[in-house]
Design a protein around this motif. Structure first.
Motif, PDB file in Angstrom:
ATOM      1  N   SER A   1      39.498 100.660  17.274  1.00  0.00           N
ATOM      2  CA  SER A   1      38.124 100.468  17.748  1.00  0.00           C
ATOM      3  C   SER A   1      37.163 101.521  17.206  1.00  0.00           C
ATOM      4  CB  SER A   1      38.094 100.489  19.281  1.00  0.00           C
ATOM      5  OG  SER A   1      38.405 101.791  19.772  1.00  0.00           O
TER       6      SER A   1
ATOM      7  N   HIS B   1      48.298  93.827  15.491  1.00  0.00           N
ATOM      8  CA  HIS B   1      47.808  95.130  15.056  1.00  0.00           C
ATOM      9  C   HIS B   1      47.669  95.259  13.543  1.00  0.00           C
ATOM     10  CE1 HIS B   1      48.638  99.532  14.078  1.00  0.00           C
ATOM     11  NE2 HIS B   1      47.458  99.543  14.652  1.00  0.00           N
TER      12      HIS B   1
ATOM     13  N   LEU C   1      41.012  92.665  20.513  1.00  0.00           N
ATOM     14  CA  LEU C   1      41.683  93.928  20.823  1.00  0.00           C
ATOM     15  C   LEU C   1      42.526  93.806  22.090  1.00  0.00           C
ATOM     16  CD1 LEU C   1      39.071  96.727  19.996  1.00  0.00           C
ATOM     17  CD2 LEU C   1      40.892  95.798  18.575  1.00  0.00           C
TER      18      LEU C   1
ATOM     19  N   TYR D   1      36.274  92.197  21.195  1.00  0.00           N
ATOM     20  CA  TYR D   1      37.020  92.844  22.271  1.00  0.00           C
ATOM     21  C   TYR D   1      38.139  91.950  22.800  1.00  0.00           C
ATOM     22  CZ  TYR D   1      33.622  96.619  22.242  1.00  0.00           C
ATOM     23  OH  TYR D   1      32.858  97.679  21.856  1.00  0.00           O
TER      24      TYR D   1
ATOM     25  N   PHE E   1      46.546  94.382  22.446  1.00  0.00           N
ATOM     26  CA  PHE E   1      47.154  95.249  23.455  1.00  0.00           C
ATOM     27  C   PHE E   1      48.245  94.519  24.236  1.00  0.00           C
ATOM     28  CE2 PHE E   1      47.341  96.666  27.890  1.00  0.00           C
ATOM     29  CZ  PHE E   1      47.748  97.975  27.712  1.00  0.00           C
TER      30      PHE E   1
ATOM     31  N   CYS F   1      44.776 100.202  20.035  1.00  0.00           N
ATOM     32  CA  CYS F   1      43.435  99.658  20.246  1.00  0.00           C
ATOM     33  C   CYS F   1      42.379 100.759  20.145  1.00  0.00           C
ATOM     34  CB  CYS F   1      43.355  98.959  21.603  1.00  0.00           C
ATOM     35  SG  CYS F   1      44.526  97.606  21.772  1.00  0.00           S
TER      36      CYS F   1
END
Length: 314
Positions: A166, A183, A100, A97, A104, A162
């Motif tokens: 995910s 990304h 991610l 996380y 972002f 994201c």
């Protein structure tokens, strides 16, 4: 890529390699990176402090500059601390996380940075081409709305990156051959069809960068036309110098950004070390240069820096 039975839906963490091919030199490479990061932090915080404390600077140009400074602080800090930890302390692991979140912030604030450069070019266009109407056109309300639109655009367009990633299964290999989570680098670890993700990435990149660069180009063409019509050659040279420095900062942001983006998709023959180094510098050089070019080349801010450093009026 097809789904694999060995894939896992959510890896616990990823491994960031840093700069593949330069592992033995990463410890020393980190020092100039750290110096650039410190310059970016000190420079942008200084610009923010001067604009915040001096009410005479609460004008469109300086308010946009303050927004750009905040964007640069977030953009450079999104990747640099982890990058230095990799280079100096071999802290290659990054939680899923956290990766991610890094994706972002890097992509959202890259979009915001592009938007801020665009609105600053518009501000210069209005100031030079319509000087008598500048304060009427770019009121504080309009400045605030432009900043909000640029920020909202970045957040809304990048959020699906994201969300889509995910929900996809990952292959057994969780190694990212870069210094930060990006990304396309994360997408290459997915064991599923990623055509929609790639198409959306292309759409976002070209819609944001394409639109902003068109507006910036038109603005500076109009500015140069106006400058060439000035009666004084001294005024022309001063205006050309300012425009040239601004254009250099803009190119320092867009060229590495586009190179990094296109290399992920079409640059199979670009040496990986060149790609990774430019990707790293892309997050450091513009935040370092912006307060120097936009800030210290602005007389009011330069005077206050001199006053603060020397303790006397410039």
């Amino acid at each position: 890529m097809s789904a694999s039975g060995n894939s896992s839906s959510h890896p616990v963490s990823f491994i960031l390699l840093g700069i593949p091919g330069l592992e033995s030199s990463q410890f020393w490479i980190a020092f100039p990176f750290f110096a650039m990061y410190v310059l970016a932090i000190v420079g942008n915080i200084t610009v923010l402090h001067i604009i915040r404390t001096d009410h005479t600077l609460h004008e469109p140009m300086y308010l946009f500059l303050a927004m750009l400074a905040v964007t640069d602080l977030v953009l450079s800090s999104s990747a640099q601390p982890k990058m230095l930890a990799i280079f100096w302390f071999h802290a290659h692991k990054i939680e899923y996380y956290a990766c991610l979140i890094q994706v972002f912030f890097i992509h959202a604030f890259s979009s915001v940075e592009s938007g801020m450069l665009m609105v600053m070019a518009l501000d210069r266009y209005v100031a030079i081409c319509f000087p008598l109407h500048h304060s009427k056109i770019l009121t504080p309300s309009v400045v605030g709305k432009l900043g909000t639109v640029v920020m909202t655009r970045g957040l809304l367009l990048v959020s699906p990156f994201c969300f889509m990633v995910s929900r996809m299964p990952f292959c057994p290999s969780h190694v990212i051959p870069q210094s930060y989570c990006e990304h396309m680098a994360v997408l290459k670890l997915v064991c599923a069809d990623t055509r929609i993700n790639r198409a959306y990435g292309l759409f976002v990149a070209f819609s944001v960068v394409g639109f902003d660069m068109i507006v910036i180009s038109i603005s500076y063409v109009m500015i140069l036309r106006t400058v060439l019509g000035l009666p004084s050659s001294e005024a022309q040279l001063k205006a050309f110098g300012t425009c040239a420095s601004h254009i250099c900062v803009i190119l320092a942001f867009y060229i590495p950004a586009l190179f990094t983006f296109l290399t992920h998709r079409f640059g199979q023959y670009v040496p990986q070390v060149v790609h990774i180094m430019l990707a790293n510098l892309y997050l450091l050089v513009p935040p370092m240069l912006n307060p120097i070019i936009y800030g210290l080349r602005t007389k009011q801010i330069k005077d206050r820096v001199i006053q603060g450093c020397c303790g006397k009026d410039p």
